[in-house]
Design a protein around this motif. Sequence first.
Motif, short mmCIF file in Angstrom:
data_model
loop_
_atom_site.label_atom_id
_atom_site.label_comp_id
_atom_site.label_asym_id
_atom_site.label_seq_id
_atom_site.Cartn_x
_atom_site.Cartn_y
_atom_site.Cartn_z
N ARG A 245 0.88 -1.21 0.08
CA ARG A 245 -0.03 0.06 0.06
C ARG A 245 0.67 1.27 -0.08
NH1 ARG A 245 -3.38 -3.02 3.40
NH2 ARG A 245 -2.19 -2.27 5.35
N ALA A 246 1.88 1.22 0.97
CA ALA A 246 2.78 2.29 0.88
C ALA A 246 3.29 2.63 -0.33
CB ALA A 246 3.93 2.43 2.19
N ALA A 247 3.95 1.45 -1.03
CA ALA A 247 4.62 1.60 -2.27
C ALA A 247 3.56 2.19 -3.43
CB ALA A 247 5.47 0.35 -2.74
N GLN A 248 2.55 1.78 -3.53
CA GLN A 248 1.60 2.15 -4.50
C GLN A 248 1.08 3.55 -4.21
OE1 GLN A 248 -1.40 -0.97 -3.88
NE2 GLN A 248 -0.82 -2.17 -5.72
N ARG A 249 1.14 3.95 -3.12
CA ARG A 249 0.67 5.57 -2.87
C ARG A 249 1.81 6.39 -3.58
NH1 ARG A 249 -1.15 3.70 2.28
NH2 ARG A 249 0.51 4.28 3.29
N PHE A 250 2.94 5.97 -2.99
CA PHE A 250 4.05 6.70 -3.71
C PHE A 250 4.31 6.69 -5.19
CE2 PHE A 250 8.35 6.34 -5.71
CZ PHE A 250 9.09 7.75 -5.28
N LEU A 251 4.02 5.64 -5.97
CA LEU A 251 4.00 5.33 -7.32
C LEU A 251 2.73 6.13 -7.94
CD1 LEU A 251 5.53 2.05 -7.70
CD2 LEU A 251 6.58 4.02 -8.19
N SER A 252 1.50 6.33 -7.22
CA SER A 252 0.61 6.94 -7.94
C SER A 252 0.52 8.29 -7.64
CB SER A 252 -0.58 6.34 -7.19
OG SER A 252 -0.77 6.65 -6.06
N GLY A 253 1.45 9.17 -6.88
CA GLY A 253 1.56 10.31 -6.54
C GLY A 253 0.78 10.97 -5.41
#
Length: 270
Positions: A245-253
């Motif tokens: 979840r944390a990585a996806q938040r980063f990659l999605s901006g």
Amino acid sequence: MRERALRALRAHVPELADVAVTELGRGLDNTAFLAGGLVLRVAEAATVRREAALLDALAGRVSLPVPAVRFADAKTGVLAFPLLPGRPLLGRPAPAALAEPVGRFLRELHAIEPTEVHGLVPVEDADPAEWLEDLDGPPELLDRLHAEVPAPAPRRVLAHADLGAEHILERDGTVTGVIDWTDAAVTDPALDFARLYRDFGAGFLAAVLDAYGGPTDPAFGERVVFFARCAALEDIAYGVPEYVRAAQRFLSGDDNVSDDPAEGVQAWDA
């Protein structure tokens, strides 16, 4: 893993041999257990004594707490230290007040001469091109990473090299510990900023860098962004929900990280 922890506990702290042993968490390289206020981290036997010696060398040299070794059992691969207060920042925003002490800590850590830890940590090039080997993820992001590989760092420092939210403890707005030094190495200083950027965003990292004293070389910001993107994809592949979840938040901006992660760090390279 649990049996190894129990064997080491009986050998070194027999008064705790009958207390309940609970699992605290696990990562790619180790599993941690708790027994009567003592953390028992089970990892590769060959690394335990070196990590214990590194932690001893850091004591008094950095301004944030690091684990204080109770014992290191190379036979079982168990490193034991008293539980530090606080809880990891994984899945939580970092209070703005933490940026200054984290930046100061990194300045102190990176100022330690590599010769002082010779034989305790590996020396690694951290060549960005090698990070792309076997990396998986969205084709458009992989294409961008392959097209924007920065040059390796011109200098190496003693680095934690895995300074993400899961390894920073916080309580009541104060950093109470920096844990898990398994990946420490003499390597690119940008590695110690990349996961901070990934987990807390460009604003927090800019404040960390201010306290640190600025970028270490002209291409520093490029490498921070590159390593942050790679680390996010690695966490998604790792598969633990909180990390994903944390990585996806980063990659999605999301979470104050711009749609173009290079925005917000470009000024570092000025």
